[in-house]
Write an enzyme that holds these catalytic residues in place. Sequence first.
Site, PDB file in Angstrom:
ATOM      1  N   SER A 109     -25.742   2.676  45.245  1.00  0.00           N
ATOM      2  CA  SER A 109     -24.658   3.638  45.454  1.00  0.00           C
ATOM      3  C   SER A 109     -25.120   4.801  46.330  1.00  0.00           C
ATOM      4  O   SER A 109     -26.293   5.174  46.323  1.00  0.00           O
ATOM      5  CB  SER A 109     -24.215   4.167  44.089  1.00  0.00           C
ATOM      6  N   TYR A 132     -19.777   6.193  51.111  1.00  0.00           N
ATOM      7  CA  TYR A 132     -18.536   6.981  51.101  1.00  0.00           C
ATOM      8  C   TYR A 132     -18.406   7.630  52.477  1.00  0.00           C
ATOM      9  O   TYR A 132     -19.409   7.990  53.092  1.00  0.00           O
ATOM     10  CB  TYR A 132     -18.583   8.068  50.025  1.00  0.00           C
ATOM     11  N   THR A 158     -16.588   2.012  50.180  1.00  0.00           N
ATOM     12  CA  THR A 158     -15.634   2.124  49.071  1.00  0.00           C
ATOM     13  C   THR A 158     -14.414   2.904  49.552  1.00  0.00           C
ATOM     14  O   THR A 158     -14.547   4.039  50.016  1.00  0.00           O
ATOM     15  CB  THR A 158     -16.298   2.821  47.865  1.00  0.00           C
ATOM     16  N   HIS A 278     -12.142  -0.058  40.900  1.00  0.00           N
ATOM     17  CA  HIS A 278     -13.247   0.823  40.510  1.00  0.00           C
ATOM     18  C   HIS A 278     -13.416   0.813  38.979  1.00  0.00           C
ATOM     19  O   HIS A 278     -13.701   1.841  38.367  1.00  0.00           O
ATOM     20  CB  HIS A 278     -12.955   2.248  41.005  1.00  0.00           C
TER      21      HIS A 278
HETATM   22  C1  LIG Z   1     -20.627   4.377  35.514  1.00  0.00           C
HETATM   23  C2  LIG Z   1     -20.027   3.778  36.749  1.00  0.00           C
HETATM   24  C3  LIG Z   1     -20.371   4.307  37.997  1.00  0.00           C
HETATM   25  C4  LIG Z   1     -19.846   3.743  39.160  1.00  0.00           C
HETATM   26  N1  LIG Z   1     -20.234   4.240  40.378  1.00  0.00           N
HETATM   27  C5  LIG Z   1     -19.746   3.691  41.522  1.00  0.00           C
HETATM   28  C6  LIG Z   1     -20.166   4.165  42.797  1.00  0.00           C
HETATM   29  O1  LIG Z   1     -20.996   5.073  42.912  1.00  0.00           O
HETATM   30  N2  LIG Z   1     -19.614   3.600  43.904  1.00  0.00           N
HETATM   31  C7  LIG Z   1     -18.716   2.578  43.818  1.00  0.00           C
HETATM   32  O2  LIG Z   1     -18.244   2.086  44.844  1.00  0.00           O
HETATM   33  N3  LIG Z   1     -18.322   2.083  42.618  1.00  0.00           N
HETATM   34  C8  LIG Z   1     -18.809   2.619  41.483  1.00  0.00           C
HETATM   35  N4  LIG Z   1     -18.409   2.115  40.270  1.00  0.00           N
HETATM   36  C9  LIG Z   1     -17.471   0.954  40.208  1.00  0.00           C
HETATM   37  C10 LIG Z   1     -18.253  -0.367  40.171  1.00  0.00           C
HETATM   38  O3  LIG Z   1     -18.908  -0.620  41.375  1.00  0.00           O
HETATM   39  C11 LIG Z   1     -17.285  -1.541  39.893  1.00  0.00           C
HETATM   40  O4  LIG Z   1     -16.242  -1.523  40.834  1.00  0.00           O
HETATM   41  C12 LIG Z   1     -16.707  -1.495  38.469  1.00  0.00           C
HETATM   42  O5  LIG Z   1     -17.674  -1.030  37.549  1.00  0.00           O
HETATM   43  C13 LIG Z   1     -16.244  -2.878  38.058  1.00  0.00           C
HETATM   44  O6  LIG Z   1     -15.662  -2.843  36.786  1.00  0.00           O
HETATM   45  P1  LIG Z   1     -16.455  -3.239  35.432  1.00  0.00           P
HETATM   46  O7  LIG Z   1     -17.309  -2.053  35.088  1.00  0.00           O
HETATM   47  O8  LIG Z   1     -15.367  -3.470  34.462  1.00  0.00           O
HETATM   48  O9  LIG Z   1     -17.288  -4.468  35.726  1.00  0.00           O
HETATM   49  C14 LIG Z   1     -18.925   2.668  39.084  1.00  0.00           C
HETATM   50  C15 LIG Z   1     -18.588   2.144  37.831  1.00  0.00           C
HETATM   51  C16 LIG Z   1     -19.131   2.679  36.671  1.00  0.00           C
HETATM   52  C17 LIG Z   1     -18.763   2.068  35.337  1.00  0.00           C
END
Ligand SMILES: Cc1cc2nc3c(=O)[nH]c(=O)nc-3n(C[C@H](O)[C@H](O)[C@H](O)COP(=O)(O)O)c2cc1C
Length: 381
Positions: A109, A132, A158, A278
Amino acid sequence: MQLGDCHNFHDFRRLAKRRLPGPIFDYIDGAADDEVTHRRNTASFQRCDLVPNVLRGVAAVDMSVTVMGQKLALPIYCSPTALQRLFHHQGERAVAAAAAKFGTMFGVSSLGTVSLEDLRKAHATPQVYQFYFHKDRGLNRAMMQRAKDAGVDVMMLTVDSITGGNRERDLRTGFSIPFRLTPGGMLQFAIKPRWGLNYLTHESFKLPQLDQHIDMSGGALSIGRYFTEMLDASMTWDDVADMVRLWNGPFCLKGIMAPADAKRAIDIGCNGIILSNHGGRQLDGSRSPFDQLAEIVDAVADRIDVMMDGGVQRGTHVLKALSLGAKAVGVGRFYLFALAAAGQAGVERALGLMRAEIERDMRLMGCQSIAQLSRDNLRFR
Ligand SMILES: Cc1cc2nc3c(=O)[nH]c(=O)nc-3n(C[C@H](O)[C@H](O)[C@H](O)COP(=O)(O)O)c2cc1C
C-alpha cells in the site's frame, strides 16, 4: 486459543480480537456507515450454489493462474492494505514472505509500513504497488519512478477512495494516524500490554512510501488530512491515461464497478481491473463485487483481466468467482486477521488453509484446472 486452533477466517478473527487493542481490531474489522456493503460482500456468495461434476480423474489438480502477465501458483493474492506494522510487528515483511512461500502476488500500500524496495529485495514473487493519485503531479511521477526503479511488477491505482469513507467505529475509538485516542480507546490499549510491548520493542512505525515526500511525523499531517488535502478529487480518465503511458507496464484499476468504467479502462490501456468496494470501507450501499461480476465479465473479460475482492473467506467463494470469469481473487481481512493473530506463521497458516480448501473443492467439483470452472457449475437462487 492458539494459532493451531485456527481453522478458518472466523477463528483467525477471534484470535486477532484477543491480541489487538480494540481500536486497531475495529480499524481492520470495521467498514463505512452501517457496514451493510461489508456484510453483503460475503453474504452474496450464499446466493449462488455450486453444481459439481464427478468421476473426472482429479488426482492431480493445477491451481495456477496467469493474471496481468504474472504467473501465480494460487488463484488468490494478498490485496494491498495499509498500516500492517500496527497489526503485528512483522507487518508487510510477514505478508510478503508468506505470499512468496505460496507463490502468489502481494500488494504494498501507499500507506504501507515497510518500503517497497526492502520487500522487492527480499522476495522474487510478483509485487504490486498500490497507488493513490496526488494533486501534485510531480509527486505522482516521482513515486511511479521510484516503484519502477525498485522493480515493482504491477501498478495498481485505487480509484474508489477519492475521499475517505465514513468509518464510525474509528470515530468512536479515536483511531487515526497519529493516534488521537478517546479515553475509552486508551483504556483498550492499556488492557493489551503484550501488544504494546511488542510495538515498542521492534522497529519503529514508519510510512516509507510517503515520508520521503510528505511530513507525517509529529502530527504534521494525519492520514485523514492526507486523503482530504493531498489526494486529487478532480482526477479524471485523462490523468490516469497519462499514468498508464508513463508506467508502460502492467497497470490495473482497483475499485471499478460499472461496465462503462471497465470499458474506459481498456480504452486507456489498462491490463486489469479489480471489482472492489474496498471491503465495504468506502461507499456503503454499493453493490458487492461478486453480484456485479458477471455483468463486467460479459462486457470486457475478452479484452482485459478481471479480478475481484471483497468478503472472500472460503475456497468455495474463490471457486464461485473464478467460475463466473474472474482471473484471480484478492483477499484483505482474510490474511490481516491471521497476521494480527500470529505474524508470518499466521499468514502462512491462513494461506495454507485456503490452498487446501481450493484444492479439495476443485477435486469435489471435478476440475483439474481453473480453466475447467465455468458458469455451468453455478446456479443462482
Ligand atoms: C485494514 C484495511 C486496510 C486497507 N488498506 C487499503 C489500502 O491502503 N489501499 C487499498 O487500495 N485498499 C486497502 N484496503 C482494501 C483491500 O485492499 C481490499 O480491497 C479489501 O480488504 C477486500 O475486502 P476483504 O477485507 O473483505 O477481503 C484495506 C482494507 C482493510 C481491511
